[in-house]
Design a protein around this motif. Structure first.
Motif, PDB file in Angstrom:
ATOM      1  N   MET A   1      47.249  38.981  39.842  1.00 54.31           N
ATOM      2  CA  MET A   1      46.182  39.052  38.852  1.00 54.31           C
ATOM      3  C   MET A   1      46.511  40.113  37.791  1.00 54.31           C
ATOM      4  O   MET A   1      46.108  40.015  36.641  1.00 54.31           O
TER       5      MET A   1
ATOM      6  N   VAL B   1      42.125  34.489  29.929  1.00 54.53           N
ATOM      7  CA  VAL B   1      41.652  33.174  30.362  1.00 54.53           C
ATOM      8  C   VAL B   1      40.662  32.657  29.322  1.00 54.53           C
ATOM      9  O   VAL B   1      39.785  33.402  28.864  1.00 54.53           O
TER      10      VAL B   1
ATOM     11  N   PRO C   1      40.453  37.970  33.776  1.00 55.86           N
ATOM     12  CA  PRO C   1      40.155  37.355  35.074  1.00 55.86           C
ATOM     13  C   PRO C   1      38.996  38.097  35.742  1.00 55.86           C
ATOM     14  O   PRO C   1      38.821  39.303  35.554  1.00 55.86           O
TER      15      PRO C   1
ATOM     16  N   LEU D   1      37.407  33.312  37.378  1.00 55.50           N
ATOM     17  CA  LEU D   1      38.557  33.049  36.527  1.00 55.50           C
ATOM     18  C   LEU D   1      39.726  33.816  37.135  1.00 55.50           C
ATOM     19  O   LEU D   1      39.822  35.042  37.009  1.00 55.50           O
ATOM     20  N   SER D   2      40.616  33.109  37.818  1.00 55.83           N
ATOM     21  CA  SER D   2      41.669  33.764  38.594  1.00 55.83           C
ATOM     22  C   SER D   2      42.772  34.345  37.727  1.00 55.83           C
ATOM     23  O   SER D   2      43.431  35.310  38.096  1.00 55.83           O
ATOM     24  N   GLY D   3      42.970  33.750  36.559  1.00 55.98           N
ATOM     25  CA  GLY D   3      44.043  34.207  35.688  1.00 55.98           C
ATOM     26  C   GLY D   3      45.340  33.460  35.891  1.00 55.98           C
ATOM     27  O   GLY D   3      46.288  33.616  35.122  1.00 55.98           O
TER      28      GLY D   3
END
Length: 623
Positions: free
Chosen positions: A164, A186, A223, A247-249
C-alpha cells in the motif's frame, strides 16, 4: 649534492631545513665518505601559527567525517521507515501526511486527505506490521542493488512493489541517496440511476448526476476507507444510499454503483377519458404539484408500502380526496369513491330511495320516488301497473341496509358520472292477493345499485337496482331504521288497510303508556333489586316474566345498575289478539368496577290484554 637524512629529499644549496619534512641542518656539518659522524642537533620547535593551521586542518577533517556520517544517518531509509512506523502506531495524521508522497501530481496529501488511510489502519492494526515489513523488504532489495553489478533496469524488473506504501529513491542530496515513501492514487468511478442525484465522498459533495444512468470518475484519493453516498431529494421522496468502500491502491480505479431503490409509479382511473379533470397528487400527505389525471406516471418513490398516496379531484359535485393508498406496486388503480364523505352521500341516497320507493309503490304516485332517475321511475311504474292488473297487494316496512364498503366505485361514462355499490336491504313485508290477510316476514335483498349524477339538480339519483352477484361482509357499514314505517298498497285491499289504521289509532295511547312504565320500572327494579317494581307490566305466566325476574336478580348480585337514556316506540301493529311493538332503546350500563358503557337496542315486543283488560308484555326478541 645533499639529501635529507629523514625523508631522502634533495636539499637546496644553503638550506637550513628540509623543504619536505622540515628537518634542520647546520652549515658546518661535514660528512666524510669513510667516517660516519653522528652529530646530534636539537630540532627547532614549530611556531604557534603552524600549530593552529595543523590543528584546524585536523578539526576540519573530523567535522567533515562527522557531517558525512550525520548526513548519511539523516537520509537513510531505515530512519525514514522508523519514523513512518511510529506515525502509523500513533495514528498521527499530521506526521503521516508529511512522510508520504505520490507520483500523481493531482493527489493532494494533507492531514485531511490521509483520514481515509488512517481509518483503514485503525480498523486493521495488523496491517501496520505488514506495510512496514513490505517497505523494509524493498529497502533490502535496494541495498542489494548497490552491492551488485546489476544495473538499475535489471533491479527494477526484479522489484515489483505490491504494498500500500512503497519505498522509492528520489535522487541525491549532496553525496547521499534520497528516499521517499510513495503512496499510489486511486480514482473513483461512480454511477447512479437517477438524474439530479448528489454524490458524496466522506460527506463532501463531489458531483451531481446530469442524467439517468449517470457515470463519472472522481479523484484522486489515497488508499483507505471511504463513505460513499448518493442522495436524491424530489417533490415525492428523499432517497439515499451509502456504502463504505476500501480503496486498496492496487488498482488505479475503483468502480462503485450507487443505485437508489425507487420506482416510477403509474396511476389509472375507471371510466372514460379523465385527462380533462383537475386534481392533485399527495405523497405522504404532501402536495407534490402533480395533476395525476394529466401526468399519470410519477417518481421515483419507494414501492415497499412505506409510502402512501392520495388523489384529490375536482368533480361536478365538488372536491373528492381519496383515502390513503399504500404504494406497494408500480401500477395503482385509483378508486375516486374511496372517500368517507362521498360514500355517505351515496348511502344516504340509497336509504332515502328505499323508503321513497315503498311510498311511491304503495301509493301509486311515482313522483314520490324523488331520489330516482327518470328511467328508474319508469321501471317502478311498470311494477305498479302489473300489481294493479293482477290485484297484488303489499304490506311492509323498510328495516335498514348494510353496505359493502369495498364495492363503491365512481366513473365517467358517455359524458355522465355514475357510481356503483352493493347493499343488503332488510324488510318485513308480504305480498298477497285480494281477500287474503298479509303474513309479514323478515326478508333480505342483496342488490347492486347504479346511481347517476344529475348535473341540473346537482345530486345523485338511483338509476337501477339489480340482484347482486356478490356481497363482501368483511367491511360493511350498517344502517338501521329507528322507526320503521309501515306501507300498505292503496288498491285491492283498502278495507284491511283502514282496519289496520283504525286499530293502530285505538291502541297508540295504551302502547305508549305500557312501554313508558315498563322501561322506567325495569331500570328501577334492577337498581333496587326489587322485581315487584316491573312485574305489573308483565304477563305473570309468560316467559318474559321469568326472564326479567332472573335478570333483576343476576344484575343485583353483580352490582350492575342501568340508566334509561332514551327510547322510542318505532312502530306497532295489531295481529289478532296480539299487539306487536317495535322499540329503539338507549341504555347506559354501570358496572361494579366503576366502568360503564352505552348500548342501543332494537326490540320487538309482544303484548296481550290480561284478565283485567290491561295491556301487558309476554315476549321479547331482538329486531
Amino acid at each position: 649534492m645533499k639529501y635529507c637524512k629523514e625523508c631522502g629529499k634533495q636539499l637546496k644549496e644553503g638550506a637550513q631545513f628540509c623543504g619536505e619534512c622540515g628537518t634542520s641542518y647546520s652549515s658546518n656539518q661535514k660528512q666524510d665518505s669513510s667516517t660516519r659522524v653522528t652529530n646530534s642537533v636539537k630540532s627547532k620547535p614549530m611556531d604557534k601559527k603552524t600549530k593552529r593551521i595543523i590543528a584546524a586542518a585536523g578539526l576540519a577533517l573530523i567535522i567533515l567525517f562527522g557531517g558525512y556520517k550525520a548526513g548519511e544517518a539523516l537520509t537513510s531509509q531505515n530512519r525514514l521507515i522508523e519514523k513512518f512506523e511510529n506515525a502509523l502506531l500513533e495514528k498521527d495524521e499530521k506526521a503521516i501526511s508529511k512522510l508520504l508522497t505520490s507520483n500523481d501530481k493531482k493527489l493532494e496529501i494533507s492531514e485531511k486527505s490521509v483520514k481515509g488511510f488512517v481509518a483503514y489502519i485503525e480498523k486493521n492494526p495488523d496491517r501496520i506490521g505488514e506495510i512496514i515489513q513490505g517497505i523494509e523488504s524493498q529497502a533490502k532489495l535496494m541495498e542489494q542493488q548497490n552491492n551488485s553489478n546489476k544495473n538499475e533496469q535489471t533491479m527494477a524488473e526484479e522489484f515489483s512493489p505490491d504494498n500500500m506504501v512503497n519505498l522509492e529513491k528520489d535522487g541525491k542530496i549532496l553525496f547521499y541517496d534520497k528516499f521517499e515513501l510513495n503512496i499510489p492514487s486511486v480514482y473513483l468511478n461512480l454511477s447512479t440511476n437517477y438524474k439530479d442525484t448528489e454524490l458524496f465522498v466522506d460527506g463532501k459533495k463531489v458531483g451531481k448526476s446530469s442524467n439517468a444512468d449517470f457515470e463519472k470518475t472522481f479523484g484522486p484519493y489515497l488508499p483507505g476507507i471511504y463513505k460513499i453516498e448518493a442522495k436524491l431529494k424530489t417533490d415525492f421522496v428523499e432517497l439515499t444510499t451509502e456504502e463504505e468502500v476500501l480503496l486498496s491502491g492496487f488498482d488505479n480505479k475503483e468502480s462503485i454503483g450507487l443505485y437508489l431503490e425507487g420506482e416510477d409509479v403509474t396511476v389509472y382511473f375507471d371510466g372514460d377519458d379523465t385527462t380533462n379533470l383537475k386534481g392533485k397528487l399527495f405523497i405522504n400527505g404532501e402536495d407534490v404539484g402533480v395533476n395525476p389525471f394529466q401526468e399519470s406516471t410519477f417518481g421515483p418513490v419507494l414501492t415497499d408500502g412505506s409510502m402512501n398516496l392520495e388523489v384529490e379531484a375536482e368533480l361536478p359535485w365538488g372536491k373528492i380526496k381519496t383515502a390513503k393508498i399504500p404504494i406497494d406496486t408500480n401500477e395503482i388503480q385509483i378508486n375516486l369513491a374511496n372517500n368517507e364523505n362521498f360514500q355517505k352521500t351515496l348511502m344516504d341516497t340509497v336509504v332515502s330511495g328505499a323508503k321513497e320507493r315503498l311510498e311511491a309503490y304503495t301509493s301509486g304516485d311515482i313522483e314520490k320516488y324523488s331520489a330516482a332517475s327518470p328511467s328508474e321511475k319508469d321501471s317502478l311504474q311498470v311494477k305498479v301497473d302489473e300489481a294493479k292488473e293482477y290485484d297484488i297487494s303489499f304490506k311492509g316496512k323498510y328495516l335498514g341496509s348494510a353496505f359493502d364498503l369495498n364495492s363503491f366505485s365512481v366513473y365517467s361514462e358517455e359524458g355522465k358520472w355514475k357510481a356503483q355499490l352493493s347493499v343488503n336491504e332488510k324488510y318485513q313485508s308480504d305480498e298477497y292477493y285480494a281477500g287474503e290477510s298479509p303474513d309479514m316476514q323478515n326478508s333480505e335483498e342483496y342488490l347492486d345499485y347504479t346511481l347517476v349524477f344529475d348535473d341540473k339538480a346537482e345530486k345523485w339519483l338511483v338509476d337501477g337496482r339489480y340482484s347482486a352477484w356478490s356481497f363482501n361482509d368483511e367491511h360493511i357499514k350498517e344502517f338501521k331504521e329507528k322507526k320503521p314505517k309501515e306501507y300498505v298498497t292503496t288498491w285491492g285491499n283498502s278495507t284491511a288497510a283502514s282496519a289496520t289504521a283504525s286499530s293502530n289509532e285505538g291502541t297508540s295511547e295504551e302502547v305508549t303508556k305500557l312501554m313508558d312504565n315498563y322501561l322506567n320500572q325495569l331500570v328501577s327494579a334492577i337498581n333496587s333489586i326489587q322485581f315487584d317494581s316491573v312485574s305489573p307490566y308483565l304477563a305473570a305466566d309468560s316467559q318474559l316474566y321469568k326472564d326479567q325476574k332472573a335478570l333483576v336478580e343476576r344484575l343485583g348480585e353483580k352490582g350492575t345498575t342501568e340508566e334509561l337514556l332514551d327510547y322510542q316506540v318505532s312502530n306497532y301493529s295489531q295481529e289478532g289478539s296480539e299487539t306487536i311493538i317495535y322499540t329503539w332503546e338507549k341504555i347506559k350500563i354501570n358496572y361494579a368496577d366503576g366502568t360503564s358503557e352505552t348500548k342501543e337496542y332494537n326490540w320487538k315486543y309482544t303484548a296481550v290484554y290480561n284478565a283485567d283488560n290491561e295491556l301487558v308484555l309476554t315476549n321479547l326478541e331482538a329486531e
